[in-house]
Each structure stands twice: as structure tokens, then as C-alpha cells.
Motif scaffolding. Sequence first.
Motif, short mmCIF file in Angstrom:
data_model
loop_
_atom_site.label_atom_id
_atom_site.label_comp_id
_atom_site.label_asym_id
_atom_site.label_seq_id
_atom_site.Cartn_x
_atom_site.Cartn_y
_atom_site.Cartn_z
N ALA A 240 0.78 -1.34 -0.09
CA ALA A 240 0.12 0.15 0.23
C ALA A 240 1.03 1.12 -0.16
O ALA A 240 2.08 1.06 0.43
CB ALA A 240 -0.90 0.03 1.17
N ILE A 241 0.33 2.12 -0.46
CA ILE A 241 1.00 3.64 -0.52
C ILE A 241 0.14 4.83 -0.12
O ILE A 241 -0.95 4.73 -0.44
CB ILE A 241 1.49 3.82 -2.04
N ILE A 242 0.73 5.81 0.57
CA ILE A 242 -0.11 6.95 1.18
C ILE A 242 0.61 8.13 0.69
O ILE A 242 1.83 8.09 0.95
CB ILE A 242 -0.24 6.76 2.76
N LEU A 243 0.09 9.01 0.01
CA LEU A 243 0.46 10.33 -0.50
C LEU A 243 0.20 11.26 0.55
O LEU A 243 -0.78 11.49 1.01
CB LEU A 243 -0.09 10.47 -1.72
N CYS A 244 1.23 11.68 1.38
CA CYS A 244 1.26 12.61 2.13
C CYS A 244 2.15 13.90 2.13
O CYS A 244 2.98 13.92 2.78
CB CYS A 244 1.44 11.96 3.79
N THR A 245 1.87 14.29 0.90
CA THR A 245 3.22 15.28 0.21
C THR A 245 2.88 16.60 0.74
O THR A 245 3.91 17.57 0.56
CB THR A 245 3.08 15.01 -1.47
N GLY A 246 1.71 16.89 1.40
CA GLY A 246 1.41 18.27 1.79
C GLY A 246 0.99 19.03 0.51
O GLY A 246 0.99 18.73 -0.69
N ALA A 247 0.67 20.44 0.70
CA ALA A 247 0.33 21.20 -0.25
C ALA A 247 1.35 22.35 -0.44
O ALA A 247 1.08 23.32 -0.19
CB ALA A 247 -1.09 21.97 0.14
N PHE A 448 -10.28 7.77 2.06
CA PHE A 448 -8.80 7.92 1.53
C PHE A 448 -8.24 7.23 0.45
O PHE A 448 -7.01 7.55 -0.01
CB PHE A 448 -8.07 7.75 2.80
N THR A 449 -9.34 6.54 -0.05
CA THR A 449 -8.82 5.98 -1.28
C THR A 449 -8.65 6.80 -2.50
O THR A 449 -9.72 7.42 -2.86
CB THR A 449 -9.67 4.48 -1.61
N THR A 450 -7.89 6.43 -3.38
CA THR A 450 -7.79 7.32 -4.85
C THR A 450 -8.28 6.38 -5.98
O THR A 450 -8.63 5.38 -5.51
CB THR A 450 -6.57 7.57 -4.93
N ASN A 451 -8.11 6.80 -7.08
CA ASN A 451 -8.69 5.95 -8.06
C ASN A 451 -7.52 4.92 -8.44
O ASN A 451 -8.02 3.94 -9.54
CB ASN A 451 -8.90 6.93 -9.38
N VAL A 452 -6.63 4.97 -7.93
CA VAL A 452 -5.50 3.93 -8.34
C VAL A 452 -5.37 2.82 -7.06
O VAL A 452 -5.45 3.14 -5.79
CB VAL A 452 -3.98 4.79 -8.33
N VAL A 455 -3.49 2.85 -3.75
CA VAL A 455 -3.01 3.98 -3.36
C VAL A 455 -3.88 5.15 -2.58
O VAL A 455 -4.95 5.05 -2.97
CB VAL A 455 -2.58 5.06 -4.74
N PHE A 456 -3.36 5.71 -1.34
CA PHE A 456 -4.23 6.65 -0.39
C PHE A 456 -3.69 7.73 -0.43
O PHE A 456 -2.62 7.88 -1.03
CB PHE A 456 -4.24 5.67 1.02
N ALA A 457 -4.45 8.69 0.11
CA ALA A 457 -3.99 9.78 0.17
C ALA A 457 -4.55 10.63 1.42
O ALA A 457 -5.65 10.32 1.88
CB ALA A 457 -4.35 10.96 -0.94
N VAL A 482 -5.82 1.99 5.76
CA VAL A 482 -5.03 1.01 5.13
C VAL A 482 -4.95 -0.33 6.05
O VAL A 482 -5.02 -1.37 5.34
CB VAL A 482 -3.65 1.88 4.90
N ASP A 483 -4.91 -0.06 7.31
CA ASP A 483 -4.96 -1.45 8.13
C ASP A 483 -6.03 -2.23 7.70
O ASP A 483 -5.92 -3.59 7.48
CB ASP A 483 -4.99 -1.07 9.59
N GLN A 484 -7.26 -1.75 7.57
CA GLN A 484 -8.49 -2.65 7.24
C GLN A 484 -8.17 -3.15 5.76
O GLN A 484 -8.66 -4.29 5.51
CB GLN A 484 -9.63 -1.62 6.83
N TYR A 485 -7.66 -2.36 4.99
CA TYR A 485 -7.31 -2.59 3.58
C TYR A 485 -6.60 -3.89 3.41
O TYR A 485 -6.68 -4.94 2.58
CB TYR A 485 -6.79 -1.44 2.60
N LEU A 486 -5.59 -4.13 4.14
CA LEU A 486 -4.52 -4.99 4.29
C LEU A 486 -4.83 -6.15 4.92
O LEU A 486 -4.34 -7.42 4.54
CB LEU A 486 -3.17 -4.63 4.76
N MET A 487 -5.63 -6.18 6.23
CA MET A 487 -5.94 -7.09 7.17
C MET A 487 -7.55 -7.56 7.10
O MET A 487 -7.49 -8.49 7.78
CB MET A 487 -5.39 -6.75 8.60
#
Length: 498
Positions: A240-247, A448-452, A455-457, A482-487
Motif C-alpha cells: 500500500a502507498i499513502i500520499l502525504c506530500t502536503g500542499a 482516503f482511497t484514490t482512483n489507483v 494508493v491512498f492520500a 490502510v490497516d483495514q485494506y490489508l488485514m
Amino acid sequence: MGKVTGFMDYQREEAEERDPFTRLTDWKEYAAPFSDDVLMRQGARCMDCGTPFCQIGEELNGATTGCPIYNLIPEWNDLVYRGQWKEALERLLKTNNFPEFTGRVCPAPCEGSCTLAISDPAVTIKSIERTIIDKGFENGWMTPRILYKRTGKSIAIVGSGPAGLASADQLNQAGHTVTVYEREDRAGGLLTYGIPNMKLEKDVVERRIRLLEQEGVNFATNTEVGTDISAEDLKAKHDAIILCTGAQKQRDLVIDGRGATGVHLAMDYLTGSTKKLLNADMGANDFIDAAGKDVIVIGGGDTGADCIATALRQGCNSVVQFGKHPKLPLARANSNMWPEYPNIFTVDYAHKEATAKFNKDPRQYSIQTQRFVMDDNGNLKELHTVQMEKVKDENGVFTFNEIPGTEKVWPAQLVLIAIGFEGPEPQILQQFEVHTNNKKVEAKYGDFTTNVEKVFAAGDARRGQSLIVWAINEGREVARRVDQYLMGSSVLPSYLEA
């Protein structure tokens, strides 16, 4: 909670600050900690109100009201009043991963919605919070929480600001293997390179990063996704990937003369200044120096104030801050009722310092920059402004109109543009091919899910420029998702299900 008559027996006491002239000679935090006795009295002021609005965490009229991470404020105020500091720390850490950050740089919407603030000065919630966690580190209560069983799942977090760190902390404690990717040479995001040392000393950030590393979080610094590692590689490597790049895409001021040498975006200035502080070997051309210059900061917010404080420490010749809005009232307007965040006139640390040095408040109100003017060599020499009038039309919409005859020329060799952020930088979003909405990652809050796939944000990348407490809120919530998604289910707590 607290002493039954505490709010009547004791007055609010403000956090002490070091003398402005003294602190202008260094880059250390300007605020001095309270003594235990003072904080016990301040904790006693918490008035056992029926509904603690300090905890509600809502947005009213476009501003945050109460605490978005739902800190158990009355509970730890009561424990501080009773001198039970370790127990207060345990209650604080139930909702807040990083009180040492929020206790220093959060604007404290909790205090604006404190029930006591209806008629009296609010409880000093922010100062109490900071002292609780500082005592935790000083007394050795903050020790690594070591996990000996892992799930075998791997998660990549892109960005090491407060949202990224909060999600990393939660997911690591859930047993997943977490790697945080950061393009800068140090982790922390804007905590490290966006907030000056005077508000948040970098050893405070580094102390937390070290603790997270000891607990098992991996940090890949000097690693820019899209350059040093591709989005496809991250997808192949992690579950899993989380985008936390900020603004971090800054708003620019595109007017005549913008190309003059000496006009810079605020975050470029603040980042370079902190890098210089942390790396004394940096050359003179590697950062923006205000020494000996007439400095103008365009933008009336916190980032602009940080630019003022930084320019003063660098030895500027003068400094002025432009704001487009009129000066705020000393007391709440009728349209700004409690428990909304109080839009009232305040004096920030930087304004106190500028006033001490130049004998006047640096702020100019209701002013608009019209053009920058450069000399024959392309260097900024002055800027032109006009005063503005804020008026309401027949539909109740506010507009700004120029006031004829108020044009003015200001000498300046350095201008810093601090008018906010548009959203996340688009390059990384294009790398992941995530959909955007109004320049932000399209991902519904709570999901928090994206279209990909996978990949979450979360954080400012999803919601836009916001407060550190909202970043922590979203970092914790996306971790649970994400924990729910994986487990299939999650052991992590949720504000949404509290």
C-alpha cells in the motif's frame, strides 16, 4: 475537572517569552516554559463544563473550532492540577501522536472554543499540552515501543510531514513494515524546513524521528519519488502507498516586475534559512539573506510572520508586512460568535520583535501591491502599492476597491511572497496518475482511497493547506483505513468511531 472554583480563583497567565532583544541574537525558541506551580493553577481553571467544546473538532464558517484530534483536554487538565503528570501524558498520547509539535505550533482552536472563553480568557490549553510531553521526554517516560511480531505487509508513505509521520507511527504499531520517503536530507517535512527554529527547534523534531526509527519506522531521505524512485517501483515494492506530500505548491504574485532579482516565494526563503542554520558550511549564494536589506513581506498570515522573524535575525535594515484585509477588531464581532475561532487582533512573536527593534508594528493593512520595479541591472529597488477598501455589495458579497490617491512607493531590495498554497505539487500526482479535484488529490475523507489501486492520500495533499492537527487527524485515520485494506479489519483507534 480541575478545581470547582478554579476559573474564579485564578486568572489566565500567558506563557513567558524571552526578551525580544535577547532572542533576536539567536535562533532558539522564543517561548519559555511555565513552572509546575503555574501550570497546576492553570489546569485548575478548567471548569467542569457540561459539554467541553474544546474537544469538538468541527469547521464553522470556514474555520476550525475545537480540537480536530479530540484531545481529552479536561481530563489531562485535571491530572495536571493534581500533579499527576505521567497519567496526564498517558491521556494525551491516546489521541495525539506528537504533542511536542502541536503544543508549539498549533494555533490552538481549542482555546477559542473553551467554554470559559465566553466571558473570560480561555484555559491555557496549548502551554499545558506542551509541558506534559516535554516532561515525558525529560523524565524518561517516552521510551521506544518495540514490536516483536510483524504482519509481513509493507507500506510506503510519501512525505514526512505531520500526516505522514502520524500514519507511519500508527501503522508501525499495528505491526506493518513502514518506509517513509522524503526528498529532503532530513525527515519532518514543513516541521523541519517550513517552521523556523524560533517556534520549533529542530532537535525537538529530530528527537521524535529518532524515537520512530527505534520503534521500527524506516526513513528514506534524499529520495524524491519520480526522480530517485518511480511510482511504479513503489507499487511493485509495497502493499500500500499513502500520499502525504502536503500542499507545497506556493501561490505566486504575477504582476509587473515579478522577474526582478530579489523577489522570492516565502517557503524558499524559510527553507534556505533553516538549511543554513543546520549546515554552517553552506555558501552565501545557497540561501536568501536579508542582511542589510529593506524587506517587504506580502501576506498577513503565520508564514509571513515567520519571514519577519527570520529577516530580523539575519540583520535586515527594515521590514514591513502587507495584508489585504483591514485590521481585525480587539473583541469578537457579532458575526464571529463563540465557539467559532476568534477573528480578533493579536500580536505574534515576530511583530513584537519588529516593534522592539524599529519602534513600530510592521503590519500594513488593506494594501495591494501593484508592481515591482527593478534597476538597470535587474535588481529589485522598489514596489508600488495602493490602499484598498473592503465593501459589501447588495448581495452581501465582499469586494476590494482601490482608493484613489493612496498610491505609494516603497524602497525594497527583498520581497517575500507569503500568500498561501495552491495544493500539492502536480508532478508526483501525475506520476501516480491519481485524479484531482480543485488541484488536490481526489480521495473522500474517511475512505482516503484514490482512483489507483492500493494508493491512498491524506493530509494537505487531500484537503489543501490546513492545520497541523488536521494533518495528524488524517494521518491516523488513513492508517486505520490502510490497516483495514490489508488485514480485513483494524486494531487501530478511529476518531470517526469514537
